[in-house]
Design a protein around this motif. Sequence first.
Motif, PDB file in Angstrom:
ATOM      1  N   GLU A   1      17.099  96.192 -28.345  1.00 45.62           N
ATOM      2  CA  GLU A   1      17.069  95.992 -29.784  1.00 45.62           C
ATOM      3  C   GLU A   1      18.382  96.468 -30.382  1.00 45.62           C
ATOM      4  O   GLU A   1      19.132  97.210 -29.745  1.00 45.62           O
ATOM      5  CB  GLU A   1      15.869  96.714 -30.392  1.00 45.62           C
ATOM      6  CG  GLU A   1      14.559  96.081 -29.926  1.00 45.62           C
ATOM      7  CD  GLU A   1      13.326  96.741 -30.504  1.00 45.62           C
ATOM      8  OE1 GLU A   1      12.416  96.001 -30.892  1.00 45.62           O
ATOM      9  OE2 GLU A   1      13.280  97.982 -30.543  1.00 45.62           O
ATOM     10  N   VAL A   2      18.642  96.033 -31.579  1.00 44.26           N
ATOM     11  CA  VAL A   2      19.876  96.409 -32.273  1.00 44.26           C
ATOM     12  C   VAL A   2      19.533  96.884 -33.672  1.00 44.26           C
ATOM     13  O   VAL A   2      18.482  96.529 -34.231  1.00 44.26           O
ATOM     14  CB  VAL A   2      20.866  95.221 -32.345  1.00 44.26           C
ATOM     15  CG1 VAL A   2      21.339  94.835 -30.953  1.00 44.26           C
ATOM     16  CG2 VAL A   2      20.219  94.027 -33.041  1.00 44.26           C
ATOM     17  N   ALA A   3      20.430  97.688 -34.229  1.00 40.99           N
ATOM     18  CA  ALA A   3      20.276  98.143 -35.610  1.00 40.99           C
ATOM     19  C   ALA A   3      20.985  97.156 -36.519  1.00 40.99           C
ATOM     20  O   ALA A   3      22.120  96.738 -36.243  1.00 40.99           O
ATOM     21  CB  ALA A   3      20.854  99.539 -35.776  1.00 40.99           C
ATOM     22  N   VAL A   4      20.329  96.768 -37.616  1.00 40.45           N
ATOM     23  CA  VAL A   4      20.912  95.814 -38.552  1.00 40.45           C
ATOM     24  C   VAL A   4      20.743  96.322 -39.979  1.00 40.45           C
ATOM     25  O   VAL A   4      19.800  97.064 -40.295  1.00 40.45           O
ATOM     26  CB  VAL A   4      20.266  94.421 -38.413  1.00 40.45           C
ATOM     27  CG1 VAL A   4      20.653  93.767 -37.098  1.00 40.45           C
ATOM     28  CG2 VAL A   4      18.743  94.498 -38.526  1.00 40.45           C
ATOM     29  N   CYS A   5      21.663  95.888 -40.832  1.00 44.47           N
ATOM     30  CA  CYS A   5      21.593  96.296 -42.235  1.00 44.47           C
ATOM     31  C   CYS A   5      22.003  95.136 -43.131  1.00 44.47           C
ATOM     32  O   CYS A   5      22.557  94.129 -42.658  1.00 44.47           O
ATOM     33  CB  CYS A   5      22.484  97.515 -42.498  1.00 44.47           C
ATOM     34  SG  CYS A   5      24.252  97.148 -42.368  1.00 44.47           S
ATOM     35  N   GLY A   6      21.771  95.278 -44.437  1.00 48.42           N
ATOM     36  CA  GLY A   6      22.158  94.282 -45.416  1.00 48.42           C
ATOM     37  C   GLY A   6      23.496  94.626 -46.042  1.00 48.42           C
ATOM     38  O   GLY A   6      24.168  95.592 -45.652  1.00 48.42           O
TER      39      GLY A   6
ATOM     40  N   ASP B   1       8.605  90.245 -37.618  1.00 48.10           N
ATOM     41  CA  ASP B   1       9.342  89.229 -38.367  1.00 48.10           C
ATOM     42  C   ASP B   1       9.483  89.566 -39.849  1.00 48.10           C
ATOM     43  O   ASP B   1      10.170  88.855 -40.588  1.00 48.10           O
ATOM     44  CB  ASP B   1       8.728  87.843 -38.177  1.00 48.10           C
ATOM     45  CG  ASP B   1       7.321  87.733 -38.738  1.00 48.10           C
ATOM     46  OD1 ASP B   1       6.816  88.719 -39.317  1.00 48.10           O
ATOM     47  OD2 ASP B   1       6.710  86.650 -38.575  1.00 48.10           O
ATOM     48  N   GLN B   2       8.860  90.656 -40.288  1.00 49.75           N
ATOM     49  CA  GLN B   2       9.027  91.094 -41.672  1.00 49.75           C
ATOM     50  C   GLN B   2      10.247  92.002 -41.838  1.00 49.75           C
ATOM     51  O   GLN B   2      10.671  92.273 -42.966  1.00 49.75           O
ATOM     52  CB  GLN B   2       7.770  91.845 -42.140  1.00 49.75           C
ATOM     53  CG  GLN B   2       6.530  90.973 -42.220  1.00 49.75           C
ATOM     54  CD  GLN B   2       5.282  91.774 -42.549  1.00 49.75           C
ATOM     55  OE1 GLN B   2       5.203  92.961 -42.273  1.00 49.75           O
ATOM     56  NE2 GLN B   2       4.302  91.123 -43.141  1.00 49.75           N
ATOM     57  N   ILE B   3      10.813  92.458 -40.729  1.00 46.39           N
ATOM     58  CA  ILE B   3      11.916  93.428 -40.816  1.00 46.39           C
ATOM     59  C   ILE B   3      13.191  92.789 -41.358  1.00 46.39           C
ATOM     60  O   ILE B   3      13.823  93.317 -42.291  1.00 46.39           O
ATOM     61  CB  ILE B   3      12.164  94.093 -39.450  1.00 46.39           C
ATOM     62  CG1 ILE B   3      10.957  94.943 -39.064  1.00 46.39           C
ATOM     63  CG2 ILE B   3      13.434  94.950 -39.493  1.00 46.39           C
ATOM     64  CD1 ILE B   3      11.044  95.582 -37.690  1.00 46.39           C
ATOM     65  N   LEU B   4      13.594  91.637 -40.807  1.00 49.78           N
ATOM     66  CA  LEU B   4      14.844  91.017 -41.253  1.00 49.78           C
ATOM     67  C   LEU B   4      14.845  90.651 -42.740  1.00 49.78           C
ATOM     68  O   LEU B   4      15.849  90.886 -43.428  1.00 49.78           O
ATOM     69  CB  LEU B   4      15.173  89.801 -40.393  1.00 49.78           C
ATOM     70  CG  LEU B   4      15.886  90.091 -39.071  1.00 49.78           C
ATOM     71  CD1 LEU B   4      16.088  88.810 -38.263  1.00 49.78           C
ATOM     72  CD2 LEU B   4      17.228  90.768 -39.300  1.00 49.78           C
ATOM     73  N   PRO B   5      13.773  90.067 -43.283  1.00 52.27           N
ATOM     74  CA  PRO B   5      13.777  89.812 -44.734  1.00 52.27           C
ATOM     75  C   PRO B   5      13.953  91.091 -45.551  1.00 52.27           C
ATOM     76  O   PRO B   5      14.624  91.076 -46.588  1.00 52.27           O
ATOM     77  CB  PRO B   5      12.392  89.176 -44.979  1.00 52.27           C
ATOM     78  CG  PRO B   5      12.053  88.545 -43.685  1.00 52.27           C
ATOM     79  CD  PRO B   5      12.592  89.465 -42.638  1.00 52.27           C
TER      80      PRO B   5
END
Length: 299
Positions: free
Chosen positions: A168-173, A228-232
Amino acid sequence: MKINYEYYRFFYYVAKYRNFTQAAAALMNNQPNVTRTIKNLESDLGCTLFIRSNRGVKLTPEGEKLYAHIRIAVEQIEMGEELLSMDRGLRSGVISIGASEVALRCFLLPVLNEFHRLYPGVRLHITNQPTPQPVSALRNGLADLAVVTTPTGDVKSLKVQNVREYREVAVCGAVFSRLKEKPVSLQELSEHSIISLDVHTTTYDFYRKWFAKYGLSFAPDIEVATADQILPMVKNNLGIGFVPEDFLRDEDCRNVFRLDMIEEFPVRSICYIKRADQPLSVAAKELERMIMEYSKEII
């Protein structure tokens, strides 16, 4: 009274067609043998079953009584044989599959697509839930097989095989995009809002243990029910999330930034699980074979 089942099967077809010649054809036999079998049956039962004439045969009252029962038995047996034949030919059947969301999306869907293309007559009953539920359903006999992500929890009495590894990877906006300018430590990450699956999932437990390894507590600000709710949430700048790398290839990831972590994410696995004490149906065995073949292709 023990009478050969074949006698009753011959009786059924003669009674059905009211004709020895047609019955012999249906039985793929010859008329003399059918006639001899019926005489043997009448002798064993001690009564006449058919009245013969030039036009064929008709049942006696005793024959009518017997036929009322034999018809049901023979037709049920032949129906059962036909269903088994269809199952063996993968023209029918049902497979109950328990799958976690990441396992379904990152591994299982292409296999199910190909299986359904090849065997459209086999119904796939798919339950998509966090790992503990498919494992529990499998143990309780409510699923034929499960494909889930680690950690799997208690899998005693179950047979487990890893079919794929992933990270997994860490992502941000955009609001947190400054973090992508240099490697980020887990300590620094923990100072920001974190989005995670809820506390009842094995993923939550996975991150709790990873954070604890570095002396940190895992306390997400937002908990969601599905991955699938994480990216939004991330796209809308509600926090930093952890998602499988595959999600970044599948989704529209504009305004989503991958962070370079100092601490390497632990490897996770997608596992195929079945009961060790319960044989699979013909259809489920074929799906198992395709899962293993696909696993070899993507390694």
